[in-house]
Design an enzyme around this catalytic site. Structure first.
Site, PDB file in Angstrom:
ATOM      1  N   ASN A  30       0.853  -1.184   0.000  1.00 36.22           N
ATOM      2  CA  ASN A  30       0.000   0.000   0.000  1.00 36.22           C
ATOM      3  C   ASN A  30       0.890   1.236   0.000  1.00 36.22           C
ATOM      4  OD1 ASN A  30      -2.166  -1.698   0.309  1.00 36.22           O
ATOM      5  ND2 ASN A  30      -2.727  -0.978   2.327  1.00 36.22           N
ATOM      6  N   ARG A  31       0.341   2.365  -0.370  1.00 35.33           N
ATOM      7  CA  ARG A  31       1.073   3.623  -0.253  1.00 35.33           C
ATOM      8  C   ARG A  31       1.062   4.059   1.204  1.00 35.33           C
ATOM      9  NH1 ARG A  31       1.728   5.873  -5.245  1.00 35.33           N
ATOM     10  NH2 ARG A  31       0.083   5.325  -6.714  1.00 35.33           N
TER      11      ARG A  31
END
Ligand code: C5P
Length: 223
Positions: A30-31
């Site tokens: 994920n960011r």
């Protein structure tokens, strides 16, 4: 300097993304910059707590005076969290990958091996939900985060119930907000008592505000 509001307390924070290997050189993630989670760990330390920060791979520097446990995958993060219980309060700011590749390849997958590989994904452990429902070692206060791009507060309220945590810090991470990877944050604190809309602030200010609320809660003060 602020009074040591959390002296004698143990606080655990998760931060950053997790990396789930596809093969030795590729991963899904994920960011997450880790800025908000690391700021919370730093603020808890500044308030006098003994802090364990379980962090996925990030660029931000380790906060001073905090024990940092570095992990890559969600399963490693889960294990590191469990090893560091009991704590008085736990804040789960990490952006944990929901899925991992079932059978990560031991060698790099070759591009010329005949078409694109299909990834078989399986669910990762939910660290927040697991700790929130821990029979013997549940912290007195469990705080989760909710990064949403629409109907932020309603999603956060549903998430609070589903995960079994005490508070959810909800933020709008739509690309237009610039929050993702940025230095400021606009959050809503969702508790059993209702929803508070906090003013936009730096991630450091949000962290200090949250830590002050945690300290008040642990000392039986204002909810
Ligand atoms: O379900 P969702 O990922 O949106 O929930 C976000 C919250 O749950 C965050 O506090 C995050 O750190 C935590 N979480 C976790 N383990 C997971 C997924 C999310 O601790 N596998």
């Amino acid at each position: 300097a602020a009074a040591p509001l959390l002296k004698g307390r143990r606080i655990l924070v998760t931060s950053g993304p997790t990396h789930e290997p596809i093969d030795p050189v590729r991963y899904i993630a994920n960011r997450s910059s880790g800025k908000q989670g690391h700021a919370i760990a730093a603020a808890a330390r500044a308030a006098g707590a003994e802090v364990v920060l379980v962090s996925g791979p990030v660029e931000v520097a380790d906060p001073r005076g905090v024990r940092v446990v570095r992990v890559e995958s969600a399963r490693a993060m889960m294990a590191a969290v469990e090893e560091n219980l009991p704590v008085d309060a736990a804040v789960f700011a990490a952006a944990v990958a929901d899925w991992r590749v079932a059978d990560a390849a031991e060698q790099k997958i070759k591009k010329d091996a005949g078409g694109a590989p299909a990834l078989h994904l399986v669910e990762n452990p939910d660290i927040l939900a697991t700790v929130s429902r821990h029979h013997t070692l549940r912290p007195r206060l469990v705080v989760g985060f909710a990064a949403e791009t629409e109907t932020v507060v309603a999603h956060a309220q549903a998430k609070r119930a589903r995960k079994g945590c005490d508070w959810i810090v909800a933020n709008d991470v739509s690309p237009a907000t610039g929050i993702m990877g940025g230095d400021s944050n606009t959050v809503h604190l969702v508790t059993a008592a209702g929803v508070e809309d906090w003013p936009s602030a730096t991630k450091g200010e949000v962290a200090r505000h949250l830590v002050a609320r945690i300290a008040a809660e642990l000392s039986g003060g204002a909810a």
